[in-house]
Design an enzyme around this catalytic site. Structure first.
Site, short mmCIF file in Angstrom:
data_model
loop_
_atom_site.label_atom_id
_atom_site.label_comp_id
_atom_site.label_asym_id
_atom_site.label_seq_id
_atom_site.Cartn_x
_atom_site.Cartn_y
_atom_site.Cartn_z
N SER A 141 34.54 36.69 40.66
CA SER A 141 35.55 36.51 39.62
C SER A 141 34.98 35.60 38.55
O SER A 141 34.16 34.72 38.84
CB SER A 141 36.83 35.89 40.20
OG SER A 141 37.70 35.43 39.16
N TYR A 155 41.29 29.76 45.17
CA TYR A 155 40.81 31.11 44.89
C TYR A 155 39.45 31.07 44.21
O TYR A 155 38.50 31.77 44.61
CB TYR A 155 41.83 31.84 44.01
CG TYR A 155 41.36 33.19 43.52
CD1 TYR A 155 41.48 34.32 44.33
CD2 TYR A 155 40.78 33.35 42.26
CE1 TYR A 155 41.04 35.56 43.90
CE2 TYR A 155 40.34 34.58 41.82
CZ TYR A 155 40.46 35.69 42.64
OH TYR A 155 40.02 36.92 42.21
#
Length: 251
Positions: A141, A155
């Site tokens: 990401s 995350y």
């Protein structure tokens, strides 16, 4: 004639589901793995309707079950005879600011996004080392580039860990053994994971558009790719090198 065989985890929704569609369009046979078997069945039917000769094998899989991960990956390699590419995509977007009483959510994300990714990497690399070929694709990401705040702290940390696993293999020079490794850093791409995020989020693109950029980078076997390239290549550079005060404003 097929282009090759691909195993995609987390294929029942979001980026994984759309990758399955787009790789099928490119001529690949597919092994699709996810917890929600009924969603996989629907996706398989859709793909076979569009491509009657495409082979699609389905496996119900909870990536947090280590034994199941190794069993499913081994079964896929046996089913197809060879496994050309594995896309480690399964993940969670849960999270809360650290110290606010939601360790449970942050731990669940850490276990699914990193520990389970480690198991999948081990399983895939065992197959690739045995074959002497393969392409490992790790879906990270853009948030992995720096420590992120509040609900995405855990995350982002897990996605940084995923990228580090892949980079370790690149550093090992597994390419000399016939194995390519790609780290894909998606920016804001609409998916089931972020469906509750405001629709007018700046730079958010629809799933098909975002995944098209991901698939293009994967097909080129790039070691690292920020996708879509605009605006995430320049934003990624800024995130990686700017002072934390600037990163705070960007994130």
């Amino acid at each position: 004639m097929t282009t090759g065989t691909i195993l995609i985890t987390g294929a029942s929704s979001g980026l994984g589901e759309e990758m399955a569609r787009q790789f099928a369009d490119l001529g690949y046979d597919l092994a699709l793995a996810a917890r929600r078997a009924e969603r996989l069945e629907a996706l398989s039917a859709e793909i076979r309707e569009r491509h009657p000769n495409r082979r699609v094998e389905l496996h119900a899989l909870d990536v947090n079950d280590d034994d199941a991960v190794f069993a499913v990956f081994g079964a896929v390699a046996e089913q197809f005879g060879t496994l050309d590419r594995v896309v480690i995509n399964a993940g969670l977007g849960k999270g809360a600011p650290l110290g606010t009483g939601r360790y449970d959510a942050n731990k669940e994300t850490a276990m699914t996004n990193f520990v389970a990714a480690l198991a999948q990497t081990e399983a895939a690399m065992e197959i690739f080392r045995r074959q002497g070929s393969g392409h490992l694709v790790m879906i990270s990401s853009i948030s992995a580039l720096r420590g992120m705040r509040k609900t995405i702290t855990a995350y982002a940390a897990t996605k940084a860990g995923v990228a580090a696993l892949a980079e370790g293999l690149i550093n090992e020079n597994v390419k000399a053994k016939g194995i390519d490794v790609s780290i894909i850093y998606p920016g804001y791409i609409r998916s089931e994971m972020n469906e509750k995020v405001a629709q007018n989020t700046k730079f958010m693109v629809d799933t098909a558009t975002g995944v098209k950029a991901m698939v293009a980078a994967i097909e080129k076997r790039k070691e690292r790719a920020y996708v879509p390239a605009w605006p995430w290549v320049p934003i990624g550079f800024a995130l990686k090198h700017a002072p934390m005060g600037v990163v705070r404003r960007l994130s």
